[in-house]
Design a protein around this motif. Structure first.
Motif, PDB file in Angstrom:
ATOM      1  N   ALA A  20      -7.224  -3.977 -10.854  1.00 26.59           N
ATOM      2  CA  ALA A  20      -6.089  -4.854 -11.150  1.00 26.59           C
ATOM      3  C   ALA A  20      -5.700  -5.691  -9.941  1.00 26.59           C
ATOM      4  CB  ALA A  20      -4.901  -4.015 -11.615  1.00 26.59           C
ATOM      5  N   VAL A  44       2.020  -8.790 -17.025  1.00 22.95           N
ATOM      6  CA  VAL A  44       0.940  -7.811 -16.850  1.00 22.95           C
ATOM      7  C   VAL A  44       0.787  -6.893 -18.051  1.00 22.95           C
ATOM      8  CG1 VAL A  44       1.169  -7.818 -14.349  1.00 22.95           C
ATOM      9  CG2 VAL A  44       2.414  -6.097 -15.682  1.00 22.95           C
ATOM     10  N   ILE A  46      -5.582  -9.764  -9.838  1.00 27.69           N
ATOM     11  CA  ILE A  46      -4.338 -10.468  -9.520  1.00 27.69           C
ATOM     12  C   ILE A  46      -4.535 -11.390  -8.321  1.00 27.69           C
ATOM     13  CG2 ILE A  46      -1.972 -10.145  -8.668  1.00 27.69           C
ATOM     14  CD1 ILE A  46      -1.883  -7.575 -10.407  1.00 27.69           C
ATOM     15  N   GLU A  91       2.954  -6.024  -7.773  1.00 27.92           N
ATOM     16  CA  GLU A  91       1.755  -6.666  -7.226  1.00 27.92           C
ATOM     17  C   GLU A  91       1.634  -8.099  -7.737  1.00 27.92           C
ATOM     18  OE1 GLU A  91      -1.551  -6.540  -4.661  1.00 27.92           O
ATOM     19  OE2 GLU A  91      -0.077  -4.938  -5.009  1.00 27.92           O
ATOM     20  N   GLN A  92       1.876  -8.285  -9.025  1.00 34.84           N
ATOM     21  CA  GLN A  92       1.817  -9.617  -9.630  1.00 34.84           C
ATOM     22  C   GLN A  92       2.883 -10.537  -9.037  1.00 34.84           C
ATOM     23  OE1 GLN A  92      -0.239 -10.924 -12.058  1.00 34.84           O
ATOM     24  NE2 GLN A  92       0.839 -12.874 -12.005  1.00 34.84           N
ATOM     25  N   ARG A 103       0.749 -15.539  -6.144  1.00 34.74           N
ATOM     26  CA  ARG A 103       0.666 -14.305  -5.377  1.00 34.74           C
ATOM     27  C   ARG A 103       0.010 -14.540  -4.025  1.00 34.74           C
ATOM     28  NH1 ARG A 103      -1.280 -10.546  -2.944  1.00 34.74           N
ATOM     29  NH2 ARG A 103      -0.951  -8.326  -3.244  1.00 34.74           N
ATOM     30  N   GLU A 147      -5.339 -13.388 -15.180  1.00 36.93           N
ATOM     31  CA  GLU A 147      -4.326 -12.684 -15.967  1.00 36.93           C
ATOM     32  C   GLU A 147      -4.835 -11.305 -16.373  1.00 36.93           C
ATOM     33  OE1 GLU A 147      -2.919 -14.892 -19.290  1.00 36.93           O
ATOM     34  OE2 GLU A 147      -2.252 -16.598 -18.097  1.00 36.93           O
ATOM     35  N   ALA A 159       7.253 -10.852 -14.322  1.00 41.50           N
ATOM     36  CA  ALA A 159       5.947 -10.312 -13.953  1.00 41.50           C
ATOM     37  C   ALA A 159       5.575  -9.124 -14.836  1.00 41.50           C
ATOM     38  CB  ALA A 159       5.948  -9.895 -12.481  1.00 41.50           C
ATOM     39  N   LEU A 180       2.180  -2.652 -11.163  1.00 38.97           N
ATOM     40  CA  LEU A 180       1.435  -3.871 -11.483  1.00 38.97           C
ATOM     41  C   LEU A 180       2.331  -5.102 -11.402  1.00 38.97           C
ATOM     42  CD1 LEU A 180      -0.667  -2.658 -14.562  1.00 38.97           C
ATOM     43  CD2 LEU A 180      -1.565  -3.228 -12.294  1.00 38.97           C
ATOM     44  N   ASN A 220      -2.242 -20.343  -6.412  1.00 41.42           N
ATOM     45  CA  ASN A 220      -1.984 -18.965  -6.858  1.00 41.42           C
ATOM     46  C   ASN A 220      -0.686 -18.482  -6.226  1.00 41.42           C
ATOM     47  OD1 ASN A 220      -1.985 -16.027  -6.639  1.00 41.42           O
ATOM     48  ND2 ASN A 220      -4.031 -16.166  -7.578  1.00 41.42           N
TER      49      ASN A 220
END
Length: 402
Positions: A353, A337, A357, A320-321, A5, A362, A333, A317, A3
């Motif tokens: 969210a 999102v 994430i 963050e993504q 993130r 997704e 990104a 968002l 991942n």
């Protein structure tokens, strides 16, 4: 598969642990016309964006608890130098990760070309509607949550023709916004069988437009279409048209939809004025935004307020993504999102969210002003609604479809 993130967060946490220093906040700038042609329209747009920021912070913050903050800058709407300077401050002094704005098209183009694009900073405008925005060589950095005037112009033409208004005079503010909207409207109106008896550009911020009005009224047509701004030229043109007794029906577009226009000229004078503006579809996200806005003492029907909320929430968002407050990778990104497939995120669902994430799931944001499936130019499809002056205020008459 690792991942992205989670990996970025782990590396960042390790680095912070070694240095003993943690960045307390993430900055997303806001560029608006706090003075100038749309100064009465800008505050609720800013408040719409701030509502999204408040929700993020109330639900745990961004990037593992950091605070999202929104410094602002004044573009004046019409001064390219002011817009460039405000954007330069955001990009190089405030060191923002991204920008909500600008609002007026000329301001967005100036800010993008002179500061944001060279600095690699993502911009999402909630109000720049001119087709010229689509033509920017922007390295995929300039987006908007509002439809192009190529669409609004067609809708306005269709609306007038359906009302039996088949001959009009047009005046537009001489900039990218006015020119683009006039071109789209004129092409659609004439293609539908309408006649434009005169089409004149005018300069903003002048005290006298009687010469232009004299030329516009020569044919004796009853309807004047004014594609300008409620707090500057649009207001003066309408006032002088009324004082001269030249027209009996007035028409405008989104830049004219402000109750400050009615207060300045008079409800009795503008009663029955027709206009269009981008709106929101009848979707779950719209109702959620309306409830949240009213609870925050924000008018949810204010022009571009919903679009500004979506711009700010989408940027949050995307950050963050992306897994960090860095600028690189943010446009990718943002597209992720905002598009299907993915679990739907509605306005205010920040905590949900963040959890998705973090789990590598997704997401697909369905916002206050609709879905935002950005095309290659960063444009979105949208909704345009009919507005009319009734009982001293601009009132929505519902969505208009092509």
């Amino acid at each position: 598969m690792i991942n992205k993130r989670a990996l970025v967060t782990a590396v960042a946490a390790s680095t912070l642990a070694m240095t003993g220093f943690a960045k307390a906040e993430v900055k997303v700038g806001f560029l608006g016309g706090f003075t100038g042609g749309i100064e009465s329209l800008t505050p609720p747009i800013f408040e719409g964006a701030q509502l999204a920021v408040e929700q993020v912070n109330e639900q745990g913050g961004i990037l593992d608890g950091q605070t999202l903050v929104m410094p602002s800058g004044d573009t004046t709407c019409s001064d390219a130098s002011a817009a460039s300077n405000a954007a330069d401050r955001m990009v190089n002094s405030e060191n923002v990760t991204a920008i909500v704005g600008a609002l007026c098209t000329g301001a967005t183009i100036a800010a993008a070309n002179n500061a944001a694009i060279p600095g690699g900073v993502l911009m999402v405008s909630p109000a720049s509607t001119a087709p010229a925005v689509s033509e920017l060589d922007d390295n995929d950095l300039v987006f908007r949550t509002v439809p192009s005037d190529a669409f609004q112009g067609e809708i306005l033409a269709k609306l007038l023709l359906e009302k039996g208004i088949d001959a009009v005079a047009v005046t537009y503010v001489n900039n990218d916004y006015g020119q683009g909207l006039s071109d789209a409207f004129s092409a659609a109106f004439e293609a539908g069988g309408g006649e434009i008896t005169e089409n004149l550009a005018h300069e903003d911020n002048r005290a006298d437009y009687r010469s232009e009005l004299g030329s516009l009224s020569v044919s004796g047509v009853d309807t004047l279409v004014v594609l300008a701004y409620a707090d500057t030229s649009g207001q003066t043109v309408l006032r002088q048209a009324y004082e001269s007794g030249m027209f009996t029906q007035y028409v405008g577009a989104d830049g004219m939809v402000g109750d400050s226009l009615i207060e300045a000229i008079g409800a009795d004078v503008l009663d029955g004025m027709i206009a269009t503006r981008p709106g929101s579809p009848d979707l779950p996200g719209t109702d959620i935004f309306i409830e949240a806005a009213e609870a925050a003492d924000l008018d949810p029907s204010a022009v571009f307020a919903a679009q500004a909320y979506d711009a700010a929430f989408l940027i949050a968002l995307a950050i963050e993504q992306n897994g960090s407050a860095e600028r690189e990778g943010l446009s990718e990104a943002l597209r992720s999102v905002s598009s299907a497939p993915g679990e739907v995120i509605l306005p205010g669902e920040w905590e949900k969210a963040v959890e998705l994430i973090a789990a590598g799931t997704e997401i697909n944001y369905e916002g206050a002003s609709g879905s935002h499936e950005f095309d290659d130019n960063g444009d979105v499809p949208g909704v345009v609604v009919e507005m009319a002056v009734e009982d001293g205020t601009f009132t929505s008459k519902g969505q208009v479809d092509l």
